[in-house]
Motif scaffolding. Sequence first.
Motif, PDB file in Angstrom:
ATOM      1  N   LYS A   3       2.108   5.203   0.029  1.00  0.00           N
ATOM      2  CA  LYS A   3       1.359   4.248  -0.804  1.00  0.00           C
ATOM      3  C   LYS A   3       0.508   3.317   0.058  1.00  0.00           C
ATOM      4  CE  LYS A   3       5.585   1.468  -1.238  1.00  0.00           C
ATOM      5  NZ  LYS A   3       6.597   0.977  -2.207  1.00  0.00           N
ATOM      6  N   LYS A  92      -0.606 -10.614  -9.355  1.00  0.00           N
ATOM      7  CA  LYS A  92      -0.761  -9.160  -9.378  1.00  0.00           C
ATOM      8  C   LYS A  92      -0.140  -8.515  -8.153  1.00  0.00           C
ATOM      9  CE  LYS A  92      -5.021  -7.817  -7.050  1.00  0.00           C
ATOM     10  NZ  LYS A  92      -6.242  -7.027  -7.181  1.00  0.00           N
ATOM     11  N   TYR A  93      -0.159  -9.235  -7.016  1.00  0.00           N
ATOM     12  CA  TYR A  93       0.447  -8.692  -5.799  1.00  0.00           C
ATOM     13  C   TYR A  93       1.972  -8.753  -5.862  1.00  0.00           C
ATOM     14  CZ  TYR A  93      -4.256  -9.164  -3.895  1.00  0.00           C
ATOM     15  OH  TYR A  93      -5.615  -9.065  -3.685  1.00  0.00           O
ATOM     16  N   ILE A  96       3.240  -5.466  -8.249  1.00  0.00           N
ATOM     17  CA  ILE A  96       3.023  -4.082  -7.855  1.00  0.00           C
ATOM     18  C   ILE A  96       4.127  -3.655  -6.883  1.00  0.00           C
ATOM     19  CG2 ILE A  96       0.530  -4.124  -8.215  1.00  0.00           C
ATOM     20  CD1 ILE A  96       0.160  -4.618  -5.247  1.00  0.00           C
ATOM     21  N   PRO A  97       4.524  -2.376  -6.924  1.00  0.00           N
ATOM     22  CA  PRO A  97       5.635  -1.899  -6.077  1.00  0.00           C
ATOM     23  C   PRO A  97       5.207  -1.675  -4.628  1.00  0.00           C
ATOM     24  CG  PRO A  97       4.744  -0.083  -7.340  1.00  0.00           C
ATOM     25  CD  PRO A  97       4.002  -1.313  -7.805  1.00  0.00           C
ATOM     26  N   ILE A  98       4.820  -2.751  -3.984  1.00  0.00           N
ATOM     27  CA  ILE A  98       4.352  -2.653  -2.606  1.00  0.00           C
ATOM     28  C   ILE A  98       4.501  -4.026  -1.960  1.00  0.00           C
ATOM     29  CG2 ILE A  98       1.967  -3.226  -3.206  1.00  0.00           C
ATOM     30  CD1 ILE A  98       1.064  -1.176  -1.122  1.00  0.00           C
ATOM     31  N   TYR A 103       0.498  -4.774   2.166  1.00  0.00           N
ATOM     32  CA  TYR A 103      -0.716  -4.431   1.420  1.00  0.00           C
ATOM     33  C   TYR A 103      -1.952  -4.903   2.191  1.00  0.00           C
ATOM     34  CZ  TYR A 103      -4.267  -4.602  -2.267  1.00  0.00           C
ATOM     35  OH  TYR A 103      -5.421  -4.445  -3.000  1.00  0.00           O
TER      36      TYR A 103
END
Length: 264
Positions: A3, A92-93, A96-98, A103
Amino acid sequence: MRKYLEVAKIYMKAQLAWRSDVLFNMILTITKMLFAYLLWGIMFQGKSMIGEFTFHGMLSYYIMSSFLSQLEMSGRVSYEIQDRIRNGTFSKYMIIPIGIEKYFLSMQAGIVMFYFSFQLIASMVWIFILDIQFTFTGNMMSFLCAVMMAILGIIFMVQLNYLLGILTLKYQGISTFLMIKDNLMELVTGSIIPLALFPEAIVKFMRLLPFYYVTYLPSMIFTGKCEEEAVLGVGIILSWCIVIQFVISVIWKKYIRKYDGVGI
């Protein structure tokens, strides 16, 4: 891992939408090289050496320094985080799955991969046009250490800008921090004047700071100088990356409680 590679690829492709940025980035690289050529051409009149540099050695350093400094484009990280926290869209950060920091590291990796070839072409063209007798290290160990140092330097700068960005969780604005950082970076990384020309006491102090290893030392090693510092330099910048990561972890845990996902 996949990802994060996808994030890097997305940002690498996204640069195609901003072709004017690519052009201006290359122009800035060319401007730095022309400035160095004209300035040091005057300084070297009647002289064969300044400090430990010949004229072509000095230009070789500036080409490598400009190349590395133009690849370091992580300043946008702190500005984006600041804007997103202030307008409430940083959430939003968080969903998310990260990993958030990973990122931004992946984002920077994608941007660096895109600009790498353009900066390399610009450097090669000006070596040819200005007829520079480019000096380059022939020591493979030194070369590999310089590559590792340059990569770790970019990672450190992303970490630093990420740290400055998340300070917005505590402070209404971080403009003062960013202004200080931006004004100091050109000097302390040796992008304006090689640190080797500074008094020895200042150089010794600079060796304690991470910025010495971001642009200056890799550029010196790539051009065949300071090779005795190569291995130690990798260890020092790696240590700084670990230290700043610890600071990021502490600051994040302390200040994330203040974020309510609402714009200011």
